[in-house]
Design a protein around this motif. Structure first.
Motif, PDB file in Angstrom:
ATOM      1  N   GLY A 169       1.113  12.150  -3.691  1.00 33.07           N
ATOM      2  CA  GLY A 169       2.135  12.024  -2.663  1.00 33.07           C
ATOM      3  C   GLY A 169       2.392  13.336  -1.960  1.00 33.07           C
ATOM      4  O   GLY A 169       1.725  14.336  -2.222  1.00 33.07           O
ATOM      5  N   PRO A 170       3.359  13.339  -1.039  1.00 28.49           N
ATOM      6  CA  PRO A 170       4.225  12.198  -0.716  1.00 28.49           C
ATOM      7  C   PRO A 170       3.488  11.103   0.028  1.00 28.49           C
ATOM      8  O   PRO A 170       2.501  11.355   0.710  1.00 28.49           O
ATOM      9  CB  PRO A 170       5.312  12.828   0.155  1.00 28.49           C
ATOM     10  N   GLY A 171       3.965   9.880  -0.136  1.00 26.78           N
ATOM     11  CA  GLY A 171       3.296   8.737   0.466  1.00 26.78           C
ATOM     12  C   GLY A 171       4.265   7.866   1.246  1.00 26.78           C
ATOM     13  O   GLY A 171       5.477   7.936   1.075  1.00 26.78           O
ATOM     14  N   ARG A 172       3.700   7.051   2.112  1.00 26.93           N
ATOM     15  CA  ARG A 172       4.490   6.095   2.884  1.00 26.93           C
ATOM     16  C   ARG A 172       4.116   4.688   2.453  1.00 26.93           C
ATOM     17  O   ARG A 172       2.965   4.396   2.156  1.00 26.93           O
ATOM     18  CB  ARG A 172       4.267   6.275   4.380  1.00 26.93           C
ATOM     19  N   ARG A 173       5.090   3.819   2.434  1.00 29.30           N
ATOM     20  CA  ARG A 173       4.871   2.439   2.011  1.00 29.30           C
ATOM     21  C   ARG A 173       4.440   1.605   3.208  1.00 29.30           C
ATOM     22  O   ARG A 173       5.065   1.639   4.265  1.00 29.30           O
ATOM     23  CB  ARG A 173       6.146   1.880   1.395  1.00 29.30           C
ATOM     24  N   VAL A 174       3.354   0.854   3.030  1.00 34.24           N
ATOM     25  CA  VAL A 174       2.813   0.011   4.095  1.00 34.24           C
ATOM     26  C   VAL A 174       2.684  -1.417   3.560  1.00 34.24           C
ATOM     27  O   VAL A 174       2.086  -1.632   2.508  1.00 34.24           O
ATOM     28  CB  VAL A 174       1.435   0.524   4.558  1.00 34.24           C
ATOM     29  N   LEU A 190       0.833  -1.200   0.000  1.00 34.74           N
ATOM     30  CA  LEU A 190       0.000   0.000   0.000  1.00 34.74           C
ATOM     31  C   LEU A 190       0.867   1.250   0.000  1.00 34.74           C
ATOM     32  O   LEU A 190       1.931   1.284   0.627  1.00 34.74           O
ATOM     33  CB  LEU A 190      -0.918   0.023   1.223  1.00 34.74           C
ATOM     34  N   VAL A 191       0.392   2.287  -0.697  1.00 41.10           N
ATOM     35  CA  VAL A 191       1.002   3.611  -0.626  1.00 41.10           C
ATOM     36  C   VAL A 191      -0.046   4.550  -0.040  1.00 41.10           C
ATOM     37  O   VAL A 191      -1.089   4.790  -0.649  1.00 41.10           O
ATOM     38  CB  VAL A 191       1.474   4.111  -2.001  1.00 41.10           C
ATOM     39  N   VAL A 192       0.218   5.047   1.164  1.00 40.67           N
ATOM     40  CA  VAL A 192      -0.729   5.848   1.923  1.00 40.67           C
ATOM     41  C   VAL A 192      -0.171   7.260   2.062  1.00 40.67           C
ATOM     42  O   VAL A 192       1.033   7.437   2.319  1.00 40.67           O
ATOM     43  CB  VAL A 192      -0.972   5.222   3.315  1.00 40.67           C
ATOM     44  N   ARG A 193      -1.017   8.257   1.876  1.00 39.88           N
ATOM     45  CA  ARG A 193      -0.564   9.647   1.953  1.00 39.88           C
ATOM     46  C   ARG A 193       0.024   9.952   3.325  1.00 39.88           C
ATOM     47  O   ARG A 193      -0.561   9.635   4.358  1.00 39.88           O
ATOM     48  CB  ARG A 193      -1.707  10.618   1.663  1.00 39.88           C
ATOM     49  N   VAL A 194       1.181  10.598   3.317  1.00 45.16           N
ATOM     50  CA  VAL A 194       1.856  10.983   4.554  1.00 45.16           C
ATOM     51  C   VAL A 194       1.033  12.031   5.290  1.00 45.16           C
ATOM     52  O   VAL A 194       0.457  12.932   4.678  1.00 45.16           O
ATOM     53  CB  VAL A 194       3.267  11.527   4.245  1.00 45.16           C
TER      54      VAL A 194
END
Length: 636
Positions: free
Chosen positions: A246-251, A41-45
């Motif tokens: 983004g920016p996004g965080r990897r989950v 998953l890529v979740v918005r920071v």
């Protein structure tokens, strides 16, 4: 893209990323299959707590059980405090609700703090629930589903609990066959529909050779194949704008297999995973109640679509207006549902005020030419509309400069977006960073504001000239603009002061007061009057409500009417963004000069009112409007 995610993995928040469950020494074929294709998953920071960004990661539902403050509510007013999994499993029927502490329609920061406390005490590990199944109606297809649960949904709908999912389709009869091949189709759930992609050659991105990348929309948690801002106008695509930029965080969620031979007890719960609320704000039901649970392949055929509609990266008047309007309208609806008497009373009061204002003014007679006599606000507006309708070519030529402004502004914004995409490896967007987005907006204003002033000057000049019926060519507008450059300076000063005054709610009254006092500074400056701001203050003294009303009407006509028309076209047709933006721009060609004409007519009336008050023409102050003559005479 692989390098991009590697950087994100290192630079992301370690507290928010959980590793995929470690493989057993001898995993079952089913376990091996679901872990091979586990989503990333890529979740918005979220830079700051309780601020913009996505605070929630998908969690294990076990963290909801046995917690103080949680209540299981059933038919007839039955309540069970701090229910455990057995209590939830024993609740039969769809009338039960697992009520999470808080108010779904007025969340504040309560749900986020609750989620953080669950993360801190280890009760909310980042989890995806995997299921391997088939569809009796579609033999020869094996389906792998990944279900994701979030504590709260905070979008244009607000509700406790949120179930999302993606699924992969294999042309195989069993798990062994699926392990020997690759998926054919991937379906990402988006609101009540799904977006489809081929495993190869489609928009799907894959990392690690087999893990599909899911870009999670902020608030709604809808799943997308890339980082964009997305447009929706239906239940299937959502009504509003989803944001995966983004920016996004990897989950990387840990995988928990839903073994159909021994399913967890909570899976049979047919009630709602959130408090009871009206309509789409109701808590959702669980996976086993969904169509894709019973008929996963048919669900893809019925609800799946190829592609989602991405908004222009540089933005546009129509799409920006649509996104803002849907978000604001949704928040107003939340307040209406939460406090219907208060919001309803305010709505009735505003409606009554509008009706009173409309009935109090006179709309006719309306003169096509500006007459040096006092008119009501409605008559000024009616005169403006009649004038523009009688001389459409003249005002279209003048207003065509707004099309030039739009082209220049769009080109500059596109340049900013394209030139700033390089190198921000922390930005999953692959496009523009927030700072470049702000720069694009500022560039648009720097271009559009002077052009608006230029059009306003030309329209006022056309109104006041003694040869009003003579067509005004584009080069005439440029000549007029050069002659009245100080009008542009006045407009920039007024715009800057008003902008600064409304930065905070406390200063909004100041901004409205300044807007009323400076309402006719543009026509004063266009008429070569001295000290336009001071002269405008003199003329509007005693007429502030009327002047402010004109300013607000003009702002609505210039900024809202073109965008609103474009939005209605966008919703009612399948026209492209380019088409609706062009329609909005064409309407702006007429609304900008029309607004200037209305202000000029107000200026004429205020000058006449001042003359009547002074009772003597020779001693009257310089009005800055050379076209005004004695009462009853015609200007232009």
């Amino acid at each position: 893209m692989v390098l991009l995610f590697a950087v994100l993995c290192v630079g992301g928040s370690l507290a928010d990323a959980a590793p995929v469950a470690a493989e057993d020494a001898s995993p079952t074929p089913t376990q091996a299959l679901v872990e091979r294709y586990a989503p990333v998953l890529v979740v918005r920071v979220q830079p700051a707590p309780c601020g913009e960004g996505e605070p929630y990661s998908p969690m294990a539902v076990d963290g909801l059980f046995g917690r103080e403050g949680f209540v299981l509510r059933g038919p007839g007013g039955v309540t069970i405090d701090a229910p455990d999994e057995a209590d939830v499993a024993a609740a039969e029927g769809g009338d039960w609700y697992l009520d999470v502490p808080g108010s779904a329609l007025k969340p504040g920061c309560g749900y986020e703090r609750l989620y953080r406390s669950m993360v801190d005490d280890g009760q909310a590990p980042i989890t995806t629930y995997a299921r391997v199944t088939t569809d009796a109606e579609r033999p020869g297809v094996l389906v792998v589903q990944y279900w994701l649960f979030s504590l709260y949904n905070d979008w244009n709908d607000r509700h406790e609990g949120d179930w999302e999912m993606i699924q992969l389709l294999f042309e195989a009869d069993d798990v062994a066959g699926a392990l020997a091949t690759a998926p054919t189709t991937v379906a990402f759930a988006q609101h009540e529909g799904a977006e489809l992609s081929d495993w190869e050659g489609g928009p799907l991105q894959v990392v690690g050779g087999s893990h599909p990348v899911v870009f999670v929309a902020e608030g709604s948690h809808a799943s997308y194949f890339s980082a964009e801002q997305w447009f929706g106008k239906s239940a299937q695509s959502g009504f509003g704008c989803d944001n995966t930029l983004g920016p996004g965080r990897r989950v990387e969620p840990q995988v928990t297999l839903l073994d159909e031979a021994a399913p967890p007890a909570w899976l049979g719960f047919e009630g709602h995973w959130g408090e009871q609320r009206p309509s789409f704000n109701n808590g959702p039901t669980g996976p086993s109640t969904k169509t894709q649970w019973m008929a996963p392949v048919r669900w893809v055929e019925d609800e799946g679509r190829r592609g989602a509609v991405a908004l222009p990266a540089e933005g546009s008047t129509v799409t920006d207006f649509f996104c803002t309007a849907t978000a604001v309208a949704s928040k107003a609806l939340f307040r209406l549902l939460d406090r219907p008497w208060v919001v309803g009373s305010i709505g009735l009061g505003v409606s009554a005020l509008v009706v009173v204002l409309i009935r109090r003014t006179r709309w006719f007679p309306a003169s096509v030419r500006p007459v040096a006599q006092r008119r009501r606000l409605g008559q000024i507006l009616a005169s403006t509309v009649s004038l523009v309708r009688r001389r459409p070519r003249q005002f279209a030529r003048i207003g065509s400069l707004m099309l030039v402004a739009g082209v220049v502004a769009t080109a500059l914004q596109s340049l900013v977006v394209n030139t700033t995409e390089a190198g921000d490896l922390a930005d999953v967007v692959g496009r523009s960073s927030p700072s470049s987005g702000l720069l694009g907006v500022l560039l648009g204003l720097v271009v559009v504001v002077p052009f608006t002033g230029l059009v306003s000057v030309a329209a006022i000049d056309a109104l006041m000239t003694s040869e009003a019926d003579k067509p005004v060519r584009l080069r005439d507008s440029l000549r007029i603009g050069r002659r009245h450059l100080r009008v542009l300076r006045v407009q920039l000063i007024v715009g800057a002061m008003l902008g600064l005054s409304v930065l905070t709610l406390v200063l909004v009254p100041v901004g409205l007061w300044l807007a009323a006092r400076w309402a006719v500074s543009m026509p004063v400056a266009a008429g070569d009057g001295t000290s336009p701001l001071r002269r405008s203050v003199q003329l509007t003294r005693g007429a502030l409500p009327r002047s402010l009303s004109m300013v607000l009407i003009n702002v609505t006509a210039v900024s809202t009417l073109p965008a609103l028309t474009g939005v209605l076209l966008l919703l009612a047709t399948d026209a492209s963004f380019r088409v609706v933006n062009l329609v909005a721009a064409v309407i702006g060609v007429f609304t900008v000069p029309a607004a200037a004409v209305a202000v000029a007519l107000l200026h004429v009336d205020l000058v006449e009112l001042e003359r009547e008050s002074s009772s003597t023409l020779p001693g009257s102050p310089d009005d800055g409007a050379p076209g005004v003559v004695d009462e009853g005479a015609v200007v232009g």
